[in-house]
Scaffold this active site. Structure first.
Site, PDB file in Angstrom:
ATOM      1  N   ASN A  25      -6.670   5.014  29.297  1.00 43.83           N
ATOM      2  CA  ASN A  25      -7.633   4.921  30.388  1.00 43.83           C
ATOM      3  C   ASN A  25      -8.997   5.413  29.905  1.00 43.83           C
ATOM      4  O   ASN A  25      -9.092   6.336  29.102  1.00 43.83           O
ATOM      5  CB  ASN A  25      -7.160   5.670  31.646  1.00 43.83           C
ATOM      6  CG  ASN A  25      -6.790   7.120  31.412  1.00 43.83           C
ATOM      7  OD1 ASN A  25      -6.282   7.484  30.353  1.00 43.83           O
ATOM      8  ND2 ASN A  25      -7.039   7.956  32.400  1.00 43.83           N
TER       9      ASN A  25
ATOM     10  N   CYS B   6      -3.608  -3.373  38.004  1.00 47.89           N
ATOM     11  CA  CYS B   6      -2.902  -3.629  36.739  1.00 47.89           C
ATOM     12  C   CYS B   6      -1.682  -4.511  36.955  1.00 47.89           C
ATOM     13  O   CYS B   6      -1.363  -5.346  36.101  1.00 47.89           O
ATOM     14  CB  CYS B   6      -2.507  -2.316  36.081  1.00 47.89           C
ATOM     15  SG  CYS B   6      -3.937  -1.455  35.387  1.00 47.89           S
TER      16      CYS B   6
ATOM     17  N   CYS C  28      -8.050   1.156  33.519  1.00 45.16           N
ATOM     18  CA  CYS C  28      -6.733   1.736  33.242  1.00 45.16           C
ATOM     19  C   CYS C  28      -6.240   1.380  31.842  1.00 45.16           C
ATOM     20  O   CYS C  28      -6.644   0.379  31.245  1.00 45.16           O
ATOM     21  CB  CYS C  28      -5.711   1.213  34.247  1.00 45.16           C
ATOM     22  SG  CYS C  28      -6.093   1.542  35.968  1.00 45.16           S
TER      23      CYS C  28
ATOM     24  N   GLU D 284     -12.470   6.537  31.683  1.00 45.64           N
ATOM     25  CA  GLU D 284     -13.146   6.827  32.949  1.00 45.64           C
ATOM     26  C   GLU D 284     -14.660   6.716  32.803  1.00 45.64           C
ATOM     27  O   GLU D 284     -15.203   6.725  31.695  1.00 45.64           O
ATOM     28  CB  GLU D 284     -12.767   8.234  33.430  1.00 45.64           C
ATOM     29  CG  GLU D 284     -11.308   8.326  33.822  1.00 45.64           C
ATOM     30  CD  GLU D 284     -10.930   9.667  34.418  1.00 45.64           C
ATOM     31  OE1 GLU D 284      -9.826   9.756  34.955  1.00 45.64           O
ATOM     32  OE2 GLU D 284     -11.733  10.621  34.329  1.00 45.64           O
TER      33      GLU D 284
ATOM     34  N   CYS E 162      -0.991   0.670  38.595  1.00 47.71           N
ATOM     35  CA  CYS E 162      -1.654   0.530  39.892  1.00 47.71           C
ATOM     36  C   CYS E 162      -1.658  -0.956  40.300  1.00 47.71           C
ATOM     37  O   CYS E 162      -1.269  -1.834  39.523  1.00 47.71           O
ATOM     38  CB  CYS E 162      -3.087   1.072  39.811  1.00 47.71           C
ATOM     39  SG  CYS E 162      -4.240  -0.013  38.944  1.00 47.71           S
TER      40      CYS E 162
ATOM     41  N   GLU F 147      -3.384   0.177  30.911  1.00 45.98           N
ATOM     42  CA  GLU F 147      -2.685  -1.104  30.819  1.00 45.98           C
ATOM     43  C   GLU F 147      -3.668  -2.249  30.583  1.00 45.98           C
ATOM     44  O   GLU F 147      -3.426  -3.146  29.785  1.00 45.98           O
ATOM     45  CB  GLU F 147      -1.900  -1.383  32.119  1.00 45.98           C
ATOM     46  CG  GLU F 147      -0.842  -0.339  32.453  1.00 45.98           C
ATOM     47  CD  GLU F 147      -1.358   0.759  33.368  1.00 45.98           C
ATOM     48  OE1 GLU F 147      -2.469   1.294  33.137  1.00 45.98           O
ATOM     49  OE2 GLU F 147      -0.649   1.085  34.338  1.00 45.98           O
TER      50      GLU F 147
HETATM   51 ZN   LIG Z   1      -4.202   0.355  36.689  1.00 46.41          ZN
END
Ligand SMILES: [Zn+2]
Length: 130
Positions: free
Chosen positions: A43, A90, A54, A45, A87, A56
């Site tokens: 990830n 993703c 993210c 940010e 999430c 993924e």
């Molecule tokens: Zn995600």
């Protein structure tokens, strides 16, 4: 080492590069392409939060940018007791690029479980809806 062990190892390694100064929630992903090559992602940010991406999706976009098409499995590693699933955003991307692949969830203590995308994302929107 099983197929899933290699994916988890790649996800753990990628997780070490996570850029998570705001949440301190570091995530790693390992994505195996049909070619057999495994791509990591972490990830990343951003101060605006909304631009955060993210692990993924980083793994998927990295693999796509390397010319890969077609994927066999993806792993997600976090440092949590309760394993962390992808999430919603993703799930959409995993479905679109990988289809009904096994998703391996794991933590740093060696706990893991596998769930198929069709169970994680049972009624997807995809190109068949267009
Ligand atoms: Zn995600």
């Amino acid at each position: 080492m099983s197929d899933h062990d290699a994916l988890i190892a790649a996800a753990r390694k990628a997780r070490e590069n996570a850029h998570a100064p705001f949440s301190n929630f570091k995530v790693g992903a390992g994505l195996r392409a049909s070619s057999g090559k495994i791509y990591g992602g972490c990830n990343v940010e951003n101060a605006t939060y909304g631009l955060t991406i993210c692990a993924e999706r980083v793994a998927i976009f990295t693999a796509i940018s390397e010319g890969e098409r077609g994927f066999d499995a993806i792993a997600v590693v976090t440092d949590t007791d309760s394993l962390t699933p992808p999430c919603g955003a993703c799930r959409q991307l995993i479905w679109e690029f990988c289809g009904d692949v096994p998703v391996v969830l794991a933590n740093l203590q060696g706990k893991s479980e596998m769930i198929c995308m069709r169970d994680l994302f049972p009624k997807p929107f995809d190109s068949s809806n267009l």
